[in-house]
Enzyme design. Structure first.
Site, PDB file in Angstrom:
ATOM      1  N   LYS A  47     -38.071   6.815 -11.940  1.00  0.00           N
ATOM      2  CA  LYS A  47     -37.745   5.547 -11.278  1.00  0.00           C
ATOM      3  C   LYS A  47     -38.030   4.365 -12.204  1.00  0.00           C
ATOM      4  O   LYS A  47     -39.049   4.360 -12.896  1.00  0.00           O
ATOM      5  CB  LYS A  47     -38.599   5.428  -9.999  1.00  0.00           C
ATOM      6  CG  LYS A  47     -38.468   4.126  -9.254  1.00  0.00           C
ATOM      7  CD  LYS A  47     -37.150   4.041  -8.532  1.00  0.00           C
ATOM      8  CE  LYS A  47     -36.902   2.653  -7.952  1.00  0.00           C
ATOM      9  NZ  LYS A  47     -35.495   2.508  -7.497  1.00  0.00           N
ATOM     10  N   ASN A  72     -27.186   1.961  -1.566  1.00  0.00           N
ATOM     11  CA  ASN A  72     -28.624   1.729  -1.559  1.00  0.00           C
ATOM     12  C   ASN A  72     -28.924   0.329  -2.044  1.00  0.00           C
ATOM     13  O   ASN A  72     -28.201  -0.237  -2.863  1.00  0.00           O
ATOM     14  CB  ASN A  72     -29.361   2.794  -2.382  1.00  0.00           C
ATOM     15  CG  ASN A  72     -29.534   2.383  -3.835  1.00  0.00           C
ATOM     16  OD1 ASN A  72     -30.448   1.618  -4.164  1.00  0.00           O
ATOM     17  ND2 ASN A  72     -28.650   2.872  -4.691  1.00  0.00           N
ATOM     18  N   ILE A  74     -32.598  -0.560  -2.748  1.00  0.00           N
ATOM     19  CA  ILE A  74     -34.051  -0.338  -2.742  1.00  0.00           C
ATOM     20  C   ILE A  74     -34.756  -1.595  -3.253  1.00  0.00           C
ATOM     21  O   ILE A  74     -35.831  -1.957  -2.770  1.00  0.00           O
ATOM     22  CB  ILE A  74     -34.426   0.873  -3.647  1.00  0.00           C
ATOM     23  CG1 ILE A  74     -33.595   2.121  -3.296  1.00  0.00           C
ATOM     24  CG2 ILE A  74     -35.925   1.167  -3.584  1.00  0.00           C
ATOM     25  CD1 ILE A  74     -33.882   2.774  -1.990  1.00  0.00           C
ATOM     26  N   GLY A  75     -34.126  -2.253  -4.240  1.00  0.00           N
ATOM     27  CA  GLY A  75     -34.729  -3.471  -4.776  1.00  0.00           C
ATOM     28  C   GLY A  75     -35.836  -3.193  -5.775  1.00  0.00           C
ATOM     29  O   GLY A  75     -36.794  -3.964  -5.893  1.00  0.00           O
ATOM     30  N   CYS A 132     -29.151  -2.804 -12.587  1.00  0.00           N
ATOM     31  CA  CYS A 132     -29.483  -2.669 -11.170  1.00  0.00           C
ATOM     32  C   CYS A 132     -28.824  -3.799 -10.384  1.00  0.00           C
ATOM     33  O   CYS A 132     -29.068  -4.977 -10.662  1.00  0.00           O
ATOM     34  CB  CYS A 132     -30.987  -2.715 -10.954  1.00  0.00           C
ATOM     35  SG  CYS A 132     -31.412  -2.618  -9.211  1.00  0.00           S
ATOM     36  N   THR A 268     -27.304  11.224  -6.770  1.00  0.00           N
ATOM     37  CA  THR A 268     -27.211  11.338  -5.310  1.00  0.00           C
ATOM     38  C   THR A 268     -27.122  12.787  -4.820  1.00  0.00           C
ATOM     39  O   THR A 268     -27.651  13.113  -3.754  1.00  0.00           O
ATOM     40  CB  THR A 268     -25.983  10.530  -4.826  1.00  0.00           C
ATOM     41  OG1 THR A 268     -26.152   9.176  -5.250  1.00  0.00           O
ATOM     42  CG2 THR A 268     -25.844  10.547  -3.325  1.00  0.00           C
TER      43      THR A 268
HETATM   44  C1  FMN Z   1     -31.464   5.659  -3.967  1.00  0.00           C
HETATM   45  C2  FMN Z   1     -31.072   5.324  -5.375  1.00  0.00           C
HETATM   46  C3  FMN Z   1     -31.982   4.663  -6.212  1.00  0.00           C
HETATM   47  C4  FMN Z   1     -31.639   4.375  -7.535  1.00  0.00           C
HETATM   48  N1  FMN Z   1     -32.561   3.759  -8.338  1.00  0.00           N
HETATM   49  C5  FMN Z   1     -32.257   3.526  -9.647  1.00  0.00           C
HETATM   50  C6  FMN Z   1     -33.239   2.993 -10.528  1.00  0.00           C
HETATM   51  O1  FMN Z   1     -34.391   2.739 -10.171  1.00  0.00           O
HETATM   52  N2  FMN Z   1     -32.879   2.765 -11.816  1.00  0.00           N
HETATM   53  C7  FMN Z   1     -31.611   3.060 -12.295  1.00  0.00           C
HETATM   54  O2  FMN Z   1     -31.347   2.847 -13.480  1.00  0.00           O
HETATM   55  N3  FMN Z   1     -30.673   3.600 -11.466  1.00  0.00           N
HETATM   56  C8  FMN Z   1     -30.965   3.833 -10.169  1.00  0.00           C
HETATM   57  N4  FMN Z   1     -30.022   4.401  -9.349  1.00  0.00           N
HETATM   58  C9  FMN Z   1     -28.662   4.703  -9.896  1.00  0.00           C
HETATM   59  C10 FMN Z   1     -28.545   6.156 -10.354  1.00  0.00           C
HETATM   60  O3  FMN Z   1     -29.453   6.448 -11.397  1.00  0.00           O
HETATM   61  C11 FMN Z   1     -27.113   6.470 -10.830  1.00  0.00           C
HETATM   62  O4  FMN Z   1     -26.801   5.648 -11.942  1.00  0.00           O
HETATM   63  C12 FMN Z   1     -26.055   6.214  -9.758  1.00  0.00           C
HETATM   64  O5  FMN Z   1     -26.546   6.545  -8.478  1.00  0.00           O
HETATM   65  C13 FMN Z   1     -24.750   7.004 -10.016  1.00  0.00           C
HETATM   66  O6  FMN Z   1     -24.970   8.401 -10.042  1.00  0.00           O
HETATM   67  P1  FMN Z   1     -24.819   9.351  -8.713  1.00  0.00           P
HETATM   68  O7  FMN Z   1     -23.525   8.989  -8.066  1.00  0.00           O
HETATM   69  O8  FMN Z   1     -24.868  10.736  -9.248  1.00  0.00           O
HETATM   70  O9  FMN Z   1     -25.985   9.039  -7.837  1.00  0.00           O
HETATM   71  C14 FMN Z   1     -30.336   4.714  -8.022  1.00  0.00           C
HETATM   72  C15 FMN Z   1     -29.427   5.364  -7.180  1.00  0.00           C
HETATM   73  C16 FMN Z   1     -29.771   5.678  -5.872  1.00  0.00           C
HETATM   74  C17 FMN Z   1     -28.779   6.379  -4.992  1.00  0.00           C
END
Ligand code: FMN
Length: 305
Positions: A47, A72, A74-75, A132, A268
């Site tokens: 994270k 999402n 989350i912030g 982000c 995800t």
């Molecule tokens: C719940 C959630 C939290 C995430 N938190 C971060 C984060 O802290 N830092 C970051 O670089 N990406 C964050 N992401 C983005 C993911 O790392 C990824 O780039 C994005 O979800 C696309 O991939 P996916 O479709 O396989 O999830 C988050 C995604 C989700 C769904």
């Protein structure tokens, strides 16, 4: 035939295979412990952390399911740099594979501060989260400008000898231009994509479903858009590209690799199946066997146009 060579290198980080876990999905690794063999993967990106702890957005609701994906906001809730190094990192290292720290901040100096502190730690690499969509300052505010992305990347580059990966946002007109700027500023790799800015509305109350109003869209819904951006970026840079966005199975991951990704990250999908990344890895192995390809590198960017 001998087993295909799955090794991938990003700067001085050697991964035994190209499958990673994407940042933010997995927390710091605590919640998922025991659910799958994460040590078998190439790297785990934890994270995003910031210099100081952050509470993030109000819990109701930070996530909402949409067709073929989720939103999402989350912030960037996180324990902060110090607690990360002291408490979270030692536990994550027990997985026995590369641990990548993801960092963010309000200023380039914040990023450099995190990178400097992590330089003395056992993280294998540092990912710069300039993408982000869920914070008011920093985050995507850097990633939507090539110059600001380069400024942050250069600041981190100067602060650490660890491999540096700049994580890009798709919420731009020309993602390849941002990737090139990061490469010139010293990034060892770029990773993409972070989530797409998006919104869902409850029509009865006429309110956004997310407490923050808008958030980031991830999951299968974004995959073709992510594959295309990886293709565009891979043609523009000569550093490795880490591809992600909606990877659910090996076929999805192979699309990214053929488009030009040297490695892939699963995000995800882990919420539906904690072993999704392990399934992806074994499916990639099967594919290489079936096609008699002796190394993953031969497949990277092998798209026939
Ligand atoms: C719940 C959630 C939290 C995430 N938190 C971060 C984060 O802290 N830092 C970051 O670089 N990406 C964050 N992401 C983005 C993911 O790392 C990824 O780039 C994005 O979800 C696309 O991939 P996916 O479709 O396989 O999830 C988050 C995604 C989700 C769904």
């Amino acid at each position: 035939m001998t087993a295909p060579d799955l090794t991938v290198r990003i700067g001085s980080m050697t991964m035994k295979n190209p499958v990673m876990i994407a940042s933010g999905i997995f927390g710091y690794g605590d919640e998922f412990r025991g659910l799958a063999d994460y040590g078998a993967l190439g790297a785990l990106v934890l994270k995003t952390i910031t210099p100081q702890p952050r509470a993030g957005n109000p819990p109701a609701h930070r996530t909402v399911e949409t067709s073929g994906g989720m939103l999402n906001a989350i912030g960037l809730e996180n324990v902060g740099l110090e607690a990360f190094i002291r408490e979270k990192l030692p536990l994550a290292l027990e997985y026995g594979t590369n641990i990548v720290a993801s960092i963010a901040g309000d200023t380039a100096d914040d990023f450099a501060h995190c990178a400097r502190a992590l330089d003395a730690s056992d993280v294998a690499a540092i990912e710069i989260n300039i993408s982000c969509p869920n914070v008011k300052q920093g985050g995507m505010a850097f990633g939507i400008h090539a110059e600001a992305s380069a400024e942050v990347t250069a600041a981190v580059r100067a602060a650490t000898r660890k491999p540096v990966i700049s994580k890009l946002t798709p919420n731009v007109t020309d993602i390849a231009a941002v990737a090139v700027a990061c490469e010139r500023a010293g990034a060892d790799a770029v990773s993409l994509i972070n989530t797409f800015s998006a919104m869902a509305i409850d029509v009865e109350t006429r309110r956004p479903l997310l407490a923050a109003g808008a958030g980031g869209l991830s999951g299968p819904a974004i995959r073709p858009a992510a594959v295309y951006r990886v293709h565009q970026v891979a043609q523009a840079v000569s550093i490795p590209v880490v591809g992600m966005g909606g990877i659910w199975n090996a076929n999805d991951a192979l699309e990214f690799i053929i488009a030009g990704a040297s490695a892939v990250a699963v995000g995800t999908a882990l919420y539906a199946d904690p072993a999704a990344a392990n399934r992806v890895l074994s499916g990639i192995r099967d594919y290489l066997d079936r096609h008699a390809i002796d190394g993953i590198a031969h497949l990277v960017g092998s798209l026939k146009l």
